[in-house]
Design an enzyme around this catalytic site. Structure first.
Site, PDB file in Angstrom:
ATOM      1  N   CYS A 131      28.730  33.081  75.308  1.00 34.11           N
ATOM      2  CA  CYS A 131      29.220  33.673  74.068  1.00 34.11           C
ATOM      3  C   CYS A 131      30.204  32.681  73.463  1.00 34.11           C
ATOM      4  O   CYS A 131      31.264  32.419  74.031  1.00 34.11           O
ATOM      5  CB  CYS A 131      29.901  34.993  74.435  1.00 34.11           C
ATOM      6  SG  CYS A 131      30.577  35.849  73.030  1.00 34.11           S
ATOM      7  N   CYS A 138      39.885  35.341  62.675  1.00 30.38           N
ATOM      8  CA  CYS A 138      38.833  35.844  61.793  1.00 30.38           C
ATOM      9  C   CYS A 138      39.494  36.335  60.511  1.00 30.38           C
ATOM     10  O   CYS A 138      40.604  36.860  60.552  1.00 30.38           O
ATOM     11  CB  CYS A 138      38.085  36.993  62.481  1.00 30.38           C
ATOM     12  SG  CYS A 138      36.584  37.510  61.605  1.00 30.38           S
ATOM     13  N   CYS A 145      38.307  45.628  66.583  1.00 28.13           N
ATOM     14  CA  CYS A 145      38.131  44.293  67.177  1.00 28.13           C
ATOM     15  C   CYS A 145      39.459  43.584  67.370  1.00 28.13           C
ATOM     16  O   CYS A 145      40.267  43.493  66.445  1.00 28.13           O
ATOM     17  CB  CYS A 145      37.209  43.460  66.277  1.00 28.13           C
ATOM     18  SG  CYS A 145      37.059  41.750  66.817  1.00 28.13           S
ATOM     19  N   CYS A 367      33.119  41.962  74.806  1.00 30.90           N
ATOM     20  CA  CYS A 367      32.968  41.929  73.348  1.00 30.90           C
ATOM     21  C   CYS A 367      34.223  42.411  72.662  1.00 30.90           C
ATOM     22  O   CYS A 367      34.732  43.486  72.976  1.00 30.90           O
ATOM     23  CB  CYS A 367      31.891  42.903  72.893  1.00 30.90           C
ATOM     24  SG  CYS A 367      30.264  42.431  73.298  1.00 30.90           S
TER      25      CYS A 367
END
Ligand code: SAH
Ligand code: SF4
Length: 389
Positions: A131, A138, A145, A367
């Site tokens: 990954c 971001c 997230c 994740c």
């Protein structure tokens, strides 16, 4: 979390060490850039540059060497010329963690103040998936997230994306590039950042990673995950032929606006139309819909039925992701029985909908748990750090 973990400080023993600031690093250049670098530096005349670049390419990307001295089919004199002008080097691995389940996470320092996380997950894809991150931080603020809480520091270069694969290969001992029985068989752009806001560099990195005379991971085994940057879907498909994954998470605009704020710019109807038009989409090349299971938010049977309706006719797989908690997160993961009931509705409608087993949670490698300490620095601070390095 209190689960046992293994943390090793590797800062003092990275292969090759951080590249000296003054010599260009050949390790992450495209073939064309490699050739141009040889000509511009005077290391090879234009008529020999292609052959020389091919030789170097195999050493760097097939054999994974970081030392010109190991390049045995290049003359000693030429090796000395190369070593005077260039380096082949890896970025510094600041920290390496191994989860109880075999997941590995590396914190990699690309440059002073530029740190990213890369995660290797065994038994995913054909053998194991890496990954990779495409940005530091971001710009988007998906509310579930962890990366979204870290403001964007900058896009990663193609070389920095490729370096993540090289570091993983070093650690897994996968050089020379094996044709069969690989541990690292798949790549997913599901680390930090939004890859479609960095498409040029993601595309160039894919050219390098998929090259048959090098790392040779086929484009069909490379998946790019996006939160839904609709205008970049077509360019992504045409430029990279990557497999597409869409972070959907909600089936109506009202909820998706909250979970994935980018939805306000590109609402569901536009997103679904963009996906239907994705180049190369077929039953053999399905889109993956990622759907994070948030307790009491998007996990009801009605939500599952709405999902089936929304994506009707699209060749698709659905990946249900149990929400991975992080410090201060405003959500909880759905109960296991709720996730199973949700999956059953999708299965009955004919969709393969594996529930993604959370991997590496004990080392915050699952994740959406990735985040580095890198913060946006003023240019003056960055120059100071660079001078100190
Ligand atoms: N920016 C891209 C790729 C990185 S995120 C994107 O959003 O698709 C990779 C995947 O992890 C996405 O599907 C994202 O929605 C999911 N994710 C983010 N935070 C998560 C969390 N806390 N738990 C589970 N999945 C999460
Ligand atoms: Fe960015 Fe993807 Fe996280 Fe959203 S889910 S904040 S787009 S990394």
């Amino acid at each position: 979390m209190s689960a046992p973990m293994l943390t090793l400080d590797l800062a003092h023993r990275t292969a090759g060490g951080a590249p000296p600031a003054n010599l260009p690093n050949l390790a992450g250049l495209t073939r064309a850039e490699l050739q141009a670098a040889l000509v511009e530096s005077g290391a090879a005349p234009p008529e020999k540059a292609k052959m020389r670049a091919s030789q170097l390419w195999r050493w760097i990307h097939h054999y994974g060497v970081v030392d010109f001295a190991a390049m045995s089919d290049i003359s000693k004199d030429m090796r000395a010329v190369l070593a005077e002008r260039f380096v082949v080097a890896r970025p510094e691995v600041v920290e390496r963690q191994v989860s109880r389940d075999g997941t590995r996470k590396w914190l990699i320092r690309m440059a002073p103040g530029i740190e990213v996380e890369t995660v290797y997950i065994p038994d995913v894809g054909r053998a194991g998936a890496l990954c990779v991150s495409s940005q530091v931080g971001c710009t988007l603020n998906c509310t579930f997230c962890h990366t979204g809480t870290q403001p964007l520091v900058r896009n990663l270069t193609a070389a920095e994306i490729v370096a993540q694969v090289q570091v993983a290969r070093d650690d897994l001992g996968e050089w020379p590039s094996p044709k069969e029985d690989r541990r690292l068989s798949n790549i997913v752009f599901m680390g930090m950042g939004e890859p479609l806001y960095n498409l040029d560099n993601v595309g160039a990195a894919m050219d390098i990673i998929s090259d048959n005379e090098g790392i040779a991971i086929s484009r069909r085994r490379i998946t790019v995950s996006t939160s839904g940057v609709v205008p970049e879907l077509q360019p992504l498909g045409e430029r990279t032929q990557a497999m597409l994954a869409i972070s959907l998470h909600a089936t109506n605009d009202e909820l998706r606006d909250k979970l994935v704020p980018l939805n306000k710019k590109y609402p569901l109807a536009e997103l679904i139309a963009g996906i239907r038009a994705y180049p190369g989409l077929s039953n053999a090349r399905r889109v993956t819909f990622e759907y994070v299971m948030l307790k009491g938010v998007n996990d009801s049977p009605a939500d599952a039925r709405a999902l089936v309706k929304l994506i009707q006719g699209i060749p698709a797989k659905i990946n249900l992701i149990p929400f991975n908690p992080w410090p201060g997160a405003p959500y909880q993961c759905s109960d296991w029985s709720t996730i199973e009931a949700f999956a059953a509705i999708l299965n009955r409608a004919g969709y393969a909908s594996p529930i993604r087993t959370p991997r590496g949670r004990d080392i915050l490698a699952a994740c959406g748990q990735l985040k580095s300490e890198s913060e946006k620095l003023r240019a003056s601070e960055r120059r100071r750090l660079a001078a100190e390095a």
